[in-house]
Enzyme design. Structure first.
Site, PDB file in Angstrom:
ATOM      1  CE  LYS A  13      22.113   6.115 -39.987  1.00 16.09           C
ATOM      2  NZ  LYS A  13      20.870   6.861 -39.807  1.00 16.09           N
ATOM      3  NE  ARG A  44      21.424  11.910 -44.229  1.00 21.90           N
ATOM      4  CZ  ARG A  44      22.592  11.484 -43.748  1.00 21.90           C
ATOM      5  NH1 ARG A  44      22.742  10.213 -43.427  1.00 21.90           N
ATOM      6  NH2 ARG A  44      23.594  12.319 -43.588  1.00 21.90           N
TER       7      ARG A  44
HETATM    8  N1  HH2 Z   1      21.627   9.745 -40.249  1.00 23.23           N
HETATM    9  C1  HH2 Z   1      22.811  10.373 -40.133  1.00 23.23           C
HETATM   10  C2  HH2 Z   1      22.900  11.757 -40.335  1.00 23.23           C
HETATM   11  N2  HH2 Z   1      21.822  12.471 -40.676  1.00 23.23           N
HETATM   12  N3  HH2 Z   1      19.528  12.590 -41.166  1.00 23.23           N
HETATM   13  C3  HH2 Z   1      18.327  11.987 -41.272  1.00 23.23           C
HETATM   14  N4  HH2 Z   1      17.248  12.697 -41.598  1.00 23.23           N
HETATM   15  N5  HH2 Z   1      18.194  10.638 -41.063  1.00 23.23           N
HETATM   16  C4  HH2 Z   1      19.236   9.844 -40.732  1.00 23.23           C
HETATM   17  O1  HH2 Z   1      19.045   8.618 -40.533  1.00 23.23           O
HETATM   18  C5  HH2 Z   1      20.522  10.463 -40.591  1.00 23.23           C
HETATM   19  C6  HH2 Z   1      20.621  11.868 -40.819  1.00 23.23           C
HETATM   20  C7  HH2 Z   1      24.028   9.601 -39.751  1.00 23.23           C
HETATM   21  O2  HH2 Z   1      24.671   9.125 -40.894  1.00 23.23           O
HETATM   22  P1  HH2 Z   1      25.926   9.820 -41.611  1.00 23.23           P
HETATM   23  O3  HH2 Z   1      25.638  11.218 -42.001  1.00 23.23           O
HETATM   24  O4  HH2 Z   1      26.286   8.930 -42.752  1.00 23.23           O
HETATM   25  O5  HH2 Z   1      27.102   9.766 -40.567  1.00 23.23           O
HETATM   26  P2  HH2 Z   1      27.688  10.832 -39.539  1.00 23.23           P
HETATM   27  O6  HH2 Z   1      26.568  11.266 -38.637  1.00 23.23           O
HETATM   28  O7  HH2 Z   1      28.770  10.082 -38.809  1.00 23.23           O
HETATM   29  O8  HH2 Z   1      28.216  12.000 -40.312  1.00 23.23           O
END
Ligand code: HH2
Length: 401
Positions: A340, A375
């Site tokens: 992040k 995660r």
């Molecule tokens: N962060 C993201 C998405 N889902 N779920 C939980 N429980 N906690 C988190 O910190 C979290 C999450 C964002 O990251 P990512 O899926 O890698 O990216 P994007 O939202 O651009 O798909």
């Protein structure tokens, strides 16, 4: 008390630490007890607390004038106002007296009585989360996720990524069909389902024994993913869709409830809080309460501070430093720091895919401060770092925290 314990306190704050039974004799030296909480003192302040305090309860008070919120706050330096005061030990019978005088502490104790650190799935089997953190591998089937967008959109690419994550030690695969990065536009339920449901179904067939989660804010998508074989709902909106929590309860699946202020599209416009950790804790506590009222069992609730969701870089750092305060909510914690922006802010690495070292460091810190599920994008590197960190932590004799 160590500087780590000090991190929990702001100026004029009080923290209560419930020390694990085996460590009561060494209560004042416990480096980072897991059961720590920032609490408001009862009316009457410290003078209202019975003396001596019961065994296993340590109260730390930040001396007035301590620069708890200044630039050096929580960086581990000795506080200018002197070390925090620690008061420990006393008869266990005093706990009831203490709880009467201090309602916030009574609520904290009730939460600890209620919750085992485990996560129970619909088939009745459970993860014991007190032994090691579990790794939730990120598998985004989106065109636009901030780090892996466009990489795993086809079922074949998603399966290949899943295979690699599982070989590297993932405990859970988290399938998402909507980017929730800052500024992202929402996706409708039909489009989101078209992305995730075939992938969940293919993963279920190929990896029948592995745990799958569906990362969605929409109950309609979650329902279809559960039908296709998902085991857990990961909801970054903590049940904003009124059908979500009843769905989790009816299906008997665990649900991860995350803190987010506002919507992904606008959440980074204002990231100021009067008391970030307190507000996140309060919001998560009420989310857990809503889940319980909808019929979700205690051992099917995971709570997540939502790093990067409506928080400044400094806010994310503070939440990670003070994760112990969220442990006091009594539910296992899920933490998603991987790649992040705040990691890039600390390391100077602008390409999310190149933020491996910083992400691993954040995962290790989260684990040492009590995260039960991490995660992550980079499963193998995180697993190796955790193996070393947890082994060395055990060698320091802090098991049970
Ligand atoms: N962060 C993201 C998405 N889902 N779920 C939980 N429980 N906690 C988190 O910190 C979290 C999450 C964002 O990251 P990512 O899926 O890698 O990216 P994007 O939202 O651009 O798909």
């Amino acid at each position: 008390m160590t500087a780590l314990a000090w991190d929990l306190l702001e100026a004029a704050d009080v923290a209560a630490f419930l020390v694990p039974e085996g460590l009561i004799d060494r209560a004042p030296q416990v480096p980072w007890p897991c059961r720590a909480a920032r609490l408001a003192l009862p009316p009457g302040g410290m003078a209202a607390l019975p003396s001596p305090l019961p065994a296993g309860v340590v109260v730390l008070e930040a001396p007035a004038g301590t620069p708890g919120t200044g630039a050096d706050a929580g960086r581990g330096e000795a506080p200018a106002g002197g070390p925090p005061r620690a008061v420990a030990a006393g008869p266990a019978a005093g706990l009831a007296r203490l709880s009467r005088a201090w309602p916030d502490l009574a609520a904290l104790l009730a939460r600890h009585d209620r919750t085992p650190l485990r996560l129970r799935f619909a088939d009745g089997t459970a993860w014991d989360l007190s032994d090691r953190p579990r790794l939730m591998a990120i598998l985004n089937v989106t065109p636009d996720s901030f780090s892996d967008g466009g990489l795993h959109e086809s079922p074949a690419a998603a399966l290949a990524r899943a295979e690699r994550c599982l070989a590297e030690g993932a405990d859970l695969l988290d399938v998402g069909g909507e980017s929730t990065r800052p500024g992202a536009a929402p996706v409708d339920a039909e489009a989101e389902s078209r992305r995730v449901v075939p992938v969940v179904a293919a993963l279920r067939t190929r990896f029948p024994a592995h745990r799958l989660s569906i990362d969605t804010r929409r109950a309609a998508v979650a329902r279809r993913a559960l039908e296709a074989g998902a085991d857990l709902i990961n909801d970054v909106s903590a049940g904003a869709d009124p059908a979500m929590l009843p769905l989790a309860a009816a299906a008997g699946v665990p649900v991860a409830l995350m803190h987010m202020r506002g919507e992904p599209g606008t959440m980074q416009r204002d990231t100021r809080y009067a008391d970030l950790v307190g507000e996140v804790a309060e919001a998560l506590e009420s989310a857990a309460e809503r889940a319980r009222r909808a019929g979700v069992a205690d051992d099917r609730i995971l709570l997540d501070p939502g790093l990067g969701f409506g928080k400044s870089a400094e806010g994310n750092e503070l939440l990670l430093r003070q994760l112990g305060a969220l442990r006091s909510l009594g539910s296992p914690l899920l933490v998603g720091a991987s790649r992040k922006t705040f990691i890039g802010h600390l390391t100077g690495v602008s390409d999310p895919a190149a933020r491996l070292a910083g992400s691993v460091a954040a995962a290790v810190v989260a684990a040492l401060r009590g995260a039960a599920v991490l995660r992550v994008h980079d499963v193998g590197a995180t697993r190796e770092a955790l193996a070393v960190a947890t082994a060395l932590r055990r060698a320091r004799g802090t098991d049970g925290c």
